[in-house]
Design a protein around this motif. Sequence first.
Motif: not given
Length: 273
Positions: A115-117, A122-134, A166-171
Amino acid sequence: MLRAALRSGLLDSSEAKELAQNEKKLQNQREHLTAWLLFQRALGEIYGIQTLSELALARTRQGKPYSRTYSELHFNLSHCRTACACALDTIPAGVDIERRFPYKEKLMHRICTEKERQIVESCKSLSERERLLQALWSMKESIVKWNGRGIGYGMKRVDCSKWLTGYADEIKVDICLTPIKNAAGKQKFDVSMVETPEWENPTLQKQIKEEIVCGSNSVMENESEEGNPELWMLLSQKPEYTLAACTAERKGTSDDWLKAVQITEVREEELYE
């Protein structure tokens, strides 16, 4: 730092002398010693405990430190190259602080549940993926430190997908990854203390001096796959590091818990005075 560590009993004279003569060893010990100096400061300011020796420190089989004399005091420490942190509570707590790192596909597959993967990919940008993974890394590590199992417990055994959605929606926008530097051009080294307020701690006397409200914090309940109690998560992401902390279920709502948490930021130099 060495003088402060010597005064606090973290080092004896021979150890301090050896570190003073070996710059490489000194740098390797810097994060560890600073984290414990921060913890000692928190003990004095919040609980009135002046020395670490009063705690009669011991470790569990998994390596989590605890106090044999103050069973009602729970704490956890973490450090990285740019910052360190400690968390204190009246029930088991976990904390992790990590410097920013680039997005790594292999790391994502190693620590993420299915589910996390899906959320990360699903993030559109590499920077958003980076932030979520961090965020996932720090939050998962705070959980395995909360339950005392450590990283060996397995990051995939902790499912944070409910919180992550929920956190992804806040970005809304990408964040700057440029390290903050001081006037001398050196990278700033931040430390943080996370603790609960006086009305949450009837056993230990507290002396809270300042409350800092951080608008970038997020909190949400999460339940691990093995039926552990609901966890209350806190996350603060800054350009130079990500801080995550967790503790077990509390009464009230997430907003109540977030308002109860006190975050005190301390400059490294203040610990050496």
